[in-house]
Design a protein around this motif. Structure first.
Motif, mmCIF file in Angstrom:
data_model
loop_
_atom_site.group_PDB
_atom_site.id
_atom_site.type_symbol
_atom_site.label_atom_id
_atom_site.label_comp_id
_atom_site.label_asym_id
_atom_site.label_seq_id
_atom_site.Cartn_x
_atom_site.Cartn_y
_atom_site.Cartn_z
ATOM 1 N N ASP A 113 0.720 -1.221 0.017
ATOM 2 C CA ASP A 113 -0.150 0.002 0.142
ATOM 3 C C ASP A 113 1.027 1.146 0.101
ATOM 4 O OD1 ASP A 113 -2.326 -1.793 -0.074
ATOM 5 O OD2 ASP A 113 -2.763 -1.496 2.242
ATOM 6 N N ASP A 167 2.728 1.705 -3.284
ATOM 7 C CA ASP A 167 1.531 2.247 -4.306
ATOM 8 C C ASP A 167 1.500 3.809 -4.138
ATOM 9 O OD1 ASP A 167 1.095 -0.125 -5.475
ATOM 10 O OD2 ASP A 167 -0.961 -0.717 -4.277
ATOM 11 N N LEU A 168 0.956 4.067 -2.845
ATOM 12 C CA LEU A 168 1.033 5.467 -2.505
ATOM 13 C C LEU A 168 2.240 6.453 -3.107
ATOM 14 C CD1 LEU A 168 -0.868 7.614 -1.080
ATOM 15 C CD2 LEU A 168 0.648 7.184 1.048
ATOM 16 N N ARG A 169 3.476 5.888 -2.797
ATOM 17 C CA ARG A 169 4.725 6.410 -3.230
ATOM 18 C C ARG A 169 4.386 6.561 -4.590
ATOM 19 N NH1 ARG A 169 8.023 3.255 0.581
ATOM 20 N NH2 ARG A 169 8.546 4.732 2.434
ATOM 21 N N SER A 170 4.090 5.664 -5.322
ATOM 22 C CA SER A 170 3.950 5.632 -6.871
ATOM 23 C C SER A 170 3.284 6.689 -7.207
ATOM 24 C CB SER A 170 3.681 4.281 -7.519
ATOM 25 O OG SER A 170 3.422 4.388 -8.796
ATOM 26 N N GLU A 171 1.915 6.823 -6.566
ATOM 27 C CA GLU A 171 0.698 8.081 -7.070
ATOM 28 C C GLU A 171 1.461 9.217 -6.596
ATOM 29 O OE1 GLU A 171 -2.928 6.934 -5.292
ATOM 30 O OE2 GLU A 171 -2.910 5.154 -5.682
ATOM 31 N N ILE A 172 2.259 9.382 -5.561
ATOM 32 C CA ILE A 172 2.626 10.708 -5.151
ATOM 33 C C ILE A 172 3.748 11.134 -6.425
ATOM 34 C CG2 ILE A 172 4.096 12.075 -3.668
ATOM 35 C CD1 ILE A 172 2.778 10.575 -1.429
ATOM 36 N N SER A 198 3.774 10.296 -9.604
ATOM 37 C CA SER A 198 3.126 10.535 -10.704
ATOM 38 C C SER A 198 2.340 11.833 -10.650
ATOM 39 C CB SER A 198 2.078 9.335 -10.930
ATOM 40 O OG SER A 198 1.101 9.692 -11.907
ATOM 41 N N LEU A 199 1.782 12.209 -9.487
ATOM 42 C CA LEU A 199 1.252 13.477 -9.108
ATOM 43 C C LEU A 199 2.297 14.663 -9.293
ATOM 44 C CD1 LEU A 199 -1.474 12.881 -6.302
ATOM 45 C CD2 LEU A 199 -1.715 13.420 -8.625
ATOM 46 N N ASP A 227 3.167 15.214 -12.924
ATOM 47 C CA ASP A 227 1.852 15.978 -13.539
ATOM 48 C C ASP A 227 1.947 17.439 -13.279
ATOM 49 O OD1 ASP A 227 1.046 13.482 -14.624
ATOM 50 O OD2 ASP A 227 -0.574 13.322 -13.253
#
Length: 112
Positions: free
Chosen positions: A32, A35-40, A42-43, A46
């Motif tokens: 988890d 995944d959170l690190r990956s989303e951060i 990516s954000l 962006d």
């Protein structure tokens, strides 16, 4: 009659185990967090891309505005030059008219 269990310590330990199991179920796993690190990440990418796009747009607006200001300045200078030129011509005509009036002994026109 008492409602206490036979072994109070044992019951408290069982309650603590149940509470810890509930806490474990709510805790994030390493996956988890990954995944959170990956989303951060990516954000962040962006946002950086959006920021660069906004800076380019601002630079374009500044350039357009600068060109408009230069054009406006040029138009004002041309207008001012034209108006000043007309003013000089009118002043010269008024002076000539006064000389003609004086030469012919005509009374000057009254200002309206």
């Amino acid at each position: 009659m008492s409602t206490e269990p036979e072994n109070l310590v044992l019951q408290l330990l069982r309650d603590m185990r149940a509470d810890m199991a509930g806490m474990r179920a709510e805790m994030a796993t390493k996956a988890d967090l990954a995944d959170l690190r990956s989303e951060i990440g990516s954000l962040r990418a962006d946002m950086a891309s959006d920021f660069i796009d906004v800076r380019r747009e601002i630079a374009g607006v500044r350039k357009d505005l600068g060109e408009q200001i230069v054009g406006l300045r040029r138009a004002v200078i041309e207008y001012h030059t034209s108006v000043v030129g007309h003013g000089v011509l009118i002043s010269e005509l008024e002076a000539r008219l006064r000389r003609v009036e004086q030469h012919l002994d005509l009374p000057p026109l009254e200002a309206h």
